[in-house]
Motif scaffolding. Structure first.
Motif, mmCIF file in Angstrom:
data_model
loop_
_atom_site.group_PDB
_atom_site.id
_atom_site.type_symbol
_atom_site.label_atom_id
_atom_site.label_comp_id
_atom_site.label_asym_id
_atom_site.label_seq_id
_atom_site.Cartn_x
_atom_site.Cartn_y
_atom_site.Cartn_z
ATOM 1 N N GLY A 90 0.780 -1.226 0.000
ATOM 2 C CA GLY A 90 0.000 0.000 0.000
ATOM 3 C C GLY A 90 0.809 1.271 0.000
ATOM 4 N N TYR A 91 1.979 1.264 0.661
ATOM 5 C CA TYR A 91 2.731 2.514 0.812
ATOM 6 C C TYR A 91 3.208 3.062 -0.521
ATOM 7 C CZ TYR A 91 6.269 5.887 2.135
ATOM 8 O OH TYR A 91 7.011 7.033 2.233
ATOM 9 N N LEU A 92 4.027 2.303 -1.240
ATOM 10 C CA LEU A 92 4.550 2.794 -2.515
ATOM 11 C C LEU A 92 3.448 2.942 -3.560
ATOM 12 C CD1 LEU A 92 7.972 0.939 -2.846
ATOM 13 C CD2 LEU A 92 7.534 3.307 -2.177
ATOM 14 N N SER A 93 2.475 2.042 -3.499
ATOM 15 C CA SER A 93 1.354 2.140 -4.429
ATOM 16 C C SER A 93 0.591 3.442 -4.224
ATOM 17 C CB SER A 93 0.420 0.948 -4.241
ATOM 18 O OG SER A 93 -0.761 1.092 -5.004
ATOM 19 N N PHE B 278 -1.500 1.827 6.000
ATOM 20 C CA PHE B 278 -2.675 1.307 6.697
ATOM 21 C C PHE B 278 -3.917 1.295 5.807
ATOM 22 C CE2 PHE B 278 0.258 3.100 9.728
ATOM 23 C CZ PHE B 278 0.310 2.159 10.742
ATOM 24 N N THR B 279 -3.734 1.573 4.529
ATOM 25 C CA THR B 279 -4.874 1.574 3.616
ATOM 26 C C THR B 279 -4.774 0.401 2.648
ATOM 27 O OG1 THR B 279 -3.696 3.050 2.087
ATOM 28 C CG2 THR B 279 -5.141 4.079 3.711
ATOM 29 N N ASP B 280 -5.882 0.038 2.077
ATOM 30 C CA ASP B 280 -5.911 -1.017 1.068
ATOM 31 C C ASP B 280 -5.168 -0.534 -0.174
ATOM 32 O OD1 ASP B 280 -6.674 -2.771 -1.042
ATOM 33 O OD2 ASP B 280 -8.468 -3.340 0.085
ATOM 34 N N LYS B 281 -4.268 -1.375 -0.692
ATOM 35 C CA LYS B 281 -3.490 -0.943 -1.862
ATOM 36 C C LYS B 281 -4.365 -0.779 -3.098
ATOM 37 C CE LYS B 281 -1.917 -5.606 -3.194
ATOM 38 N NZ LYS B 281 -0.700 -6.439 -3.400
ATOM 39 N N LYS C 102 -7.585 -0.977 11.325
ATOM 40 C CA LYS C 102 -6.444 -1.889 11.217
ATOM 41 C C LYS C 102 -6.519 -2.642 9.907
ATOM 42 C CE LYS C 102 -6.371 -5.340 14.062
ATOM 43 N NZ LYS C 102 -6.221 -6.090 15.328
ATOM 44 N N THR C 103 -5.351 -2.828 9.262
ATOM 45 C CA THR C 103 -5.286 -3.573 8.006
ATOM 46 C C THR C 103 -4.052 -4.425 8.006
ATOM 47 O OG1 THR C 103 -5.101 -3.392 5.603
ATOM 48 C CG2 THR C 103 -4.098 -1.640 6.866
ATOM 49 N N SER C 104 -4.080 -5.496 7.267
ATOM 50 C CA SER C 104 -2.912 -6.390 7.168
ATOM 51 C C SER C 104 -1.991 -5.974 6.026
ATOM 52 C CB SER C 104 -3.360 -7.832 6.923
ATOM 53 O OG SER C 104 -4.132 -7.924 5.739
ATOM 54 N N ASN C 105 -2.305 -4.844 5.375
ATOM 55 C CA ASN C 105 -1.532 -4.413 4.214
ATOM 56 C C ASN C 105 -0.112 -3.981 4.578
ATOM 57 O OD1 ASN C 105 -1.480 -3.784 1.402
ATOM 58 N ND2 ASN C 105 -1.469 -1.621 1.960
#
Length: 324
Positions: free
Chosen positions: A220-223, A294-297, A321-324
């Protein structure tokens, strides 16, 4: 944990990140309350980087002010884990020893104990420094960071059973049939190891050389950064690094703090592992972008841009909370 006159940039089920000076935030934290401080400060480099750093000669005094406060805030069984990158002296192919001077001063002047020294080998690191490696070909590439595990007392909380690594194929065969592959005997040192082989302990004990590539290409971060057209933090460490120490040195419900939060790798890993966390970072842009951990990619550009702007505009964003 509530900080007077300071609201978080965003919160999750287990933690919060603040756009704030870590010295001020640490002052507000009760003494003897933190289980782990895990961080990677800006390195002591001769050439200024965009994420901020200090001259090597000034660096140690600067860092000691943070370390002094961390010592007060840690619980007696708490730990302070710091990732220091190596550096060369200005203009010459000779290594700086700033990271070793920091370690010695923290022990001698503050009272920390060096629980263990670790070395992070990054096999994907590009050849550097360019002058001595690529151009003049006088030195091999610098691929190892020193990681000091400091403790407040001689007996910090630790459980290596939480970080066991998979057995090698040879060891698996040995466990299945010890008599076929191993004949018990006394070592030349006089140490009898006959009783320690052939037992399945769930995995092998890891060494203090941690081989972890820093080559994150998805998630999610780089995306998220790419979708809204911003650059990611230039000095991120891989999630496997804080994961190792959080697993070994804490348990679910413990409090983990990163005083140089950057892209908030530490906080996102702590969240996934069920630890409470706090993260502090001076750059509002880095904090806003760290939301994407913490967001959905698969989140759309409009959604990501909105929460990014909300943080920059001083609003507190609530995340699940997310598992991303």
């Amino acid at each position: 944990m509530i900080f007077e006159n300071k609201k978080p940039a965003y919160t999750t089920d287990l933690g919060a990140m603040y756009i704030a000076d870590s010295l001020e935030m640490l002052e507000s934290i009760p003494d003897d309350s933190l289980n782990l401080v895990m961080t990677s400060p800006p390195f002591a480099l001769q050439r200024k980087k965009e994420y901020g750093n200090h001259d090597q000669e000034e660096y140690i005094d600067w860092f000691m002010s943070f370390a002094t406060l961390v010592f007060k805030k840690l619980k007696d069984d708490g730990s302070f884990v710091v990732d220091f990158g190596g550096a060369y002296m200005k203009g010459v192919p000779v290594r700086s020893v700033y990271n070793f001077r920091v370690m010695i001063r923290m022990i001698d002047e503050i009272g920390f104990h060096l629980a263990e020294d670790f070395y992070w080998f990054n096999p994907s690191k590009l050849p550097s420094p360019i002058e001595w490696v690529n151009k003049r070909k006088l030195r091999v590439k610098d691929s190892v960071n020193t990681i000091w595990w400091f403790s407040k007392t001689e007996w910090p909380k630790s459980d290596i059973k939480n970080v066991l690594v998979p057995y090698s194929d040879r060891m698996k065969k040995l466990i299945e049939d010890p008599d076929k592959f191993y004949s018990p005997k006394m070592r030349p040192s006089g140490h009898d190891i006959s009783s320690s082989f052939g037992r399945d302990n769930g995995g092998a004990i890891p060494p203090n050389l941690l081989q972890i590539p820093n080559s994150e290409s998805n998630g999610g971060y780089l995306s998220g950064c790419k979708k809204i057209g911003i650059k990611g933090h230039p000095a991120r460490f891989p999630s496997k690094l804080p994961e190792f120490f959080i697993k070994m040195l804490t348990e679910p419900g413990d409090l983990v703090v990163d005083i140089f939060g950057g892209s908030n790798t530490t906080g996102s890993v702590a969240e996934q592992l069920g630890r409470k966390w706090l993260s502090f970072e001076l750059s509002s842009e880095y904090v806003a972008a760290s939301l994407f951990r913490f967001t959905d990619k698969n989140s759309d550009e409009e959604t990501l841009q909105k929460i990014y702007n909300d943080v920059l505009n001083g609003k507190t964003v609530r995340l699940n909370k997310t598992s991303n």
